[in-house]
Structures are given as C-alpha cells and as structure tokens.
Motif scaffolding. Structure first.
Motif, PDB file in Angstrom:
ATOM      1  N   LYS A  28       1.057 -64.614 -19.998  1.00  8.96           N
ATOM      2  CA  LYS A  28       0.981 -65.703 -20.902  1.00  8.96           C
ATOM      3  C   LYS A  28       2.235 -66.656 -20.584  1.00  8.96           C
ATOM      4  O   LYS A  28       1.720 -67.775 -20.756  1.00  8.96           O
ATOM      5  CB  LYS A  28       1.063 -65.126 -22.328  1.00  8.96           C
ATOM      6  CG  LYS A  28       1.165 -66.145 -23.256  1.00  8.96           C
ATOM      7  CD  LYS A  28      -0.127 -66.967 -23.466  1.00  8.96           C
ATOM      8  CE  LYS A  28      -0.088 -67.921 -24.536  1.00  8.96           C
ATOM      9  NZ  LYS A  28      -0.907 -69.152 -24.409  1.00  8.96           N
ATOM     10  N   GLU A  31       1.567 -68.597 -17.459  1.00  8.57           N
ATOM     11  CA  GLU A  31       0.430 -69.428 -17.563  1.00  8.57           C
ATOM     12  C   GLU A  31       0.877 -70.740 -18.032  1.00  8.57           C
ATOM     13  O   GLU A  31       0.423 -71.805 -17.640  1.00  8.57           O
ATOM     14  CB  GLU A  31      -0.559 -68.969 -18.299  1.00  8.57           C
ATOM     15  CG  GLU A  31      -1.636 -68.169 -17.746  1.00  8.57           C
ATOM     16  CD  GLU A  31      -2.413 -67.209 -18.638  1.00  8.57           C
ATOM     17  OE1 GLU A  31      -2.381 -67.465 -20.115  1.00  8.57           O
ATOM     18  OE2 GLU A  31      -3.328 -66.654 -18.054  1.00  8.57           O
ATOM     19  N   THR A  52      -4.085 -61.215 -11.469  1.00  4.42           N
ATOM     20  CA  THR A  52      -4.045 -62.524 -12.244  1.00  4.42           C
ATOM     21  C   THR A  52      -2.443 -62.837 -12.254  1.00  4.42           C
ATOM     22  O   THR A  52      -2.284 -64.228 -12.103  1.00  4.42           O
ATOM     23  CB  THR A  52      -4.203 -62.246 -13.563  1.00  4.42           C
ATOM     24  OG1 THR A  52      -3.612 -60.942 -14.041  1.00  4.42           O
ATOM     25  CG2 THR A  52      -5.865 -62.213 -13.722  1.00  4.42           C
ATOM     26  N   ARG A  56      -0.781 -66.719  -9.701  1.00  8.10           N
ATOM     27  CA  ARG A  56       0.079 -67.488 -10.245  1.00  8.10           C
ATOM     28  C   ARG A  56       1.573 -67.561  -9.447  1.00  8.10           C
ATOM     29  O   ARG A  56       2.109 -68.197  -9.986  1.00  8.10           O
ATOM     30  CB  ARG A  56       0.154 -67.296 -11.828  1.00  8.10           C
ATOM     31  CG  ARG A  56      -1.079 -67.703 -12.362  1.00  8.10           C
ATOM     32  CD  ARG A  56      -1.211 -67.210 -13.666  1.00  8.10           C
ATOM     33  NE  ARG A  56      -2.214 -67.546 -14.560  1.00  8.10           N
ATOM     34  CZ  ARG A  56      -3.490 -66.845 -14.623  1.00  8.10           C
ATOM     35  NH1 ARG A  56      -3.830 -65.927 -13.651  1.00  8.10           N
ATOM     36  NH2 ARG A  56      -4.699 -67.132 -15.061  1.00  8.10           N
TER      37      ARG A  56
END
Length: 169
Positions: A28, A31, A52, A56
């Motif tokens: 989180k 992001e 994931t 990033r």
C-alpha cells in the motif's frame, strides 16, 4: 517529512523475509509513496519477494568488487587512518576478502590492531605469512610450524572468540 534533507531513505535489509501480512501492508505504501520518501530493499533472494512488490521496484544487481578497486580502497583507508601496511599485505587482504569490501576493511582493521605480531616468516622456506586471529599456524608451503609471540597469543584471545580469520599467502 525529513528533518534536514529533501528526501528520506528507508533501507529494508533481507527484504525477502518480510511476512505476507507485512508485505501486503508495505505494498500500500509502495503504491502511493510520500513524495519525499525512497525505499531501498536489499535481498539475496529477490525471487522470494512478492511479485506485486517487485513490479513496483527498480532492480539493481550488485557484483563483487574487483581486486584492483579493493586494493585502491584499502590504500585510501590506510592513508587516511595512518595504518602502515605494505602493498603485498593489501593485495593479500583483498584476495582473502573475495570481493567483499566489508570483509577487506575488517581484515585491515585487524592488521592495524595486531600488525606488530601479524607477520611471521617461515624458518623453513622463508616465505612471509600474515597471521590474523590465529594462535598456532603452519606454513602452507613446507609445513613448518610457525610460532607466534606470547604477547600476540594473549592479546588475540578475545579476538579469537569473536571471529577467527586467517589470511595466508
């Protein structure tokens, strides 16, 4: 917000050991990161990170330092710290560190502390040995026992308990 600089860096070592719940919470933050924050994830097992998180991140693979660069760094440190060590010893330390600058700097520190007793010449073949953190030694070329001074044996006792290391040529 950073107190002195524009950007605050967070280094997460052994990032592959982040638990699943922690990884999801961290995701989180990745992001929607604060503008003044950068994260550095260090790991020896990048394949164990959540895909994931990896998607990033920008990945940098580090390699071991070559011998010449390590010797140059040891020379710079020895000069700055006024450590008397010859070029042969620096090369030997660099070879023994096998590409790890942290290990080479640790060996240089040991030589700085024990340097007056860290060198022994083999009476059998005359070769020089750098003995770091070792109370008894044997020549790797001719097998002759290399006696260390009693003062070195006593002063090295505490050192031996923490990290015995030998650099031998």
């Amino acid at each position: 917000a950073p107190s002195q600089l524009r950007t605050k860096f967070y280094i997460i070592d052994e990032a592959h050991q982040i638990t699943g719940a922690a990884a999801n919470a961290f995701l989180k933050t990745l992001e929607e990161p604060p503008a003044h924050t950068k994260f550095i994830l260090a790991t020896t097992d990048p394949e164990d990170l959540l895909q994931t998180i990896v998607s990033r991140c920008q990945r940098f693979d580090f390699r071991r330092i070559n011998l010449e660069a390590m010797i140059a760094n040891l020379t710079k440190i020895a000069a700055a710290e006024n450590i008397q060590v010859d070029d042969e010893a620096k090369a030997m330390i660099a070879r023994h560190a096998t590409g790890s600058l942290r290990d080479a700097q640790g060996l240089l520190d040991q030589v700085a502390v024990y340097r007056e007793n860290a060198v022994n010449h083999c009476p059998g073949c005359g070769r020089t040995h750098w003995l770091i953190g070792r109370m008894l030694a044997e020549c790797g070329f001719c097998g002759t026992a290399l006696p260390l001074s009693e003062s070195y044996s006593r002063s090295a006792a505490a050192f031996l308990r923490s990290s015995p290391t030998t650099a031998r040529d």
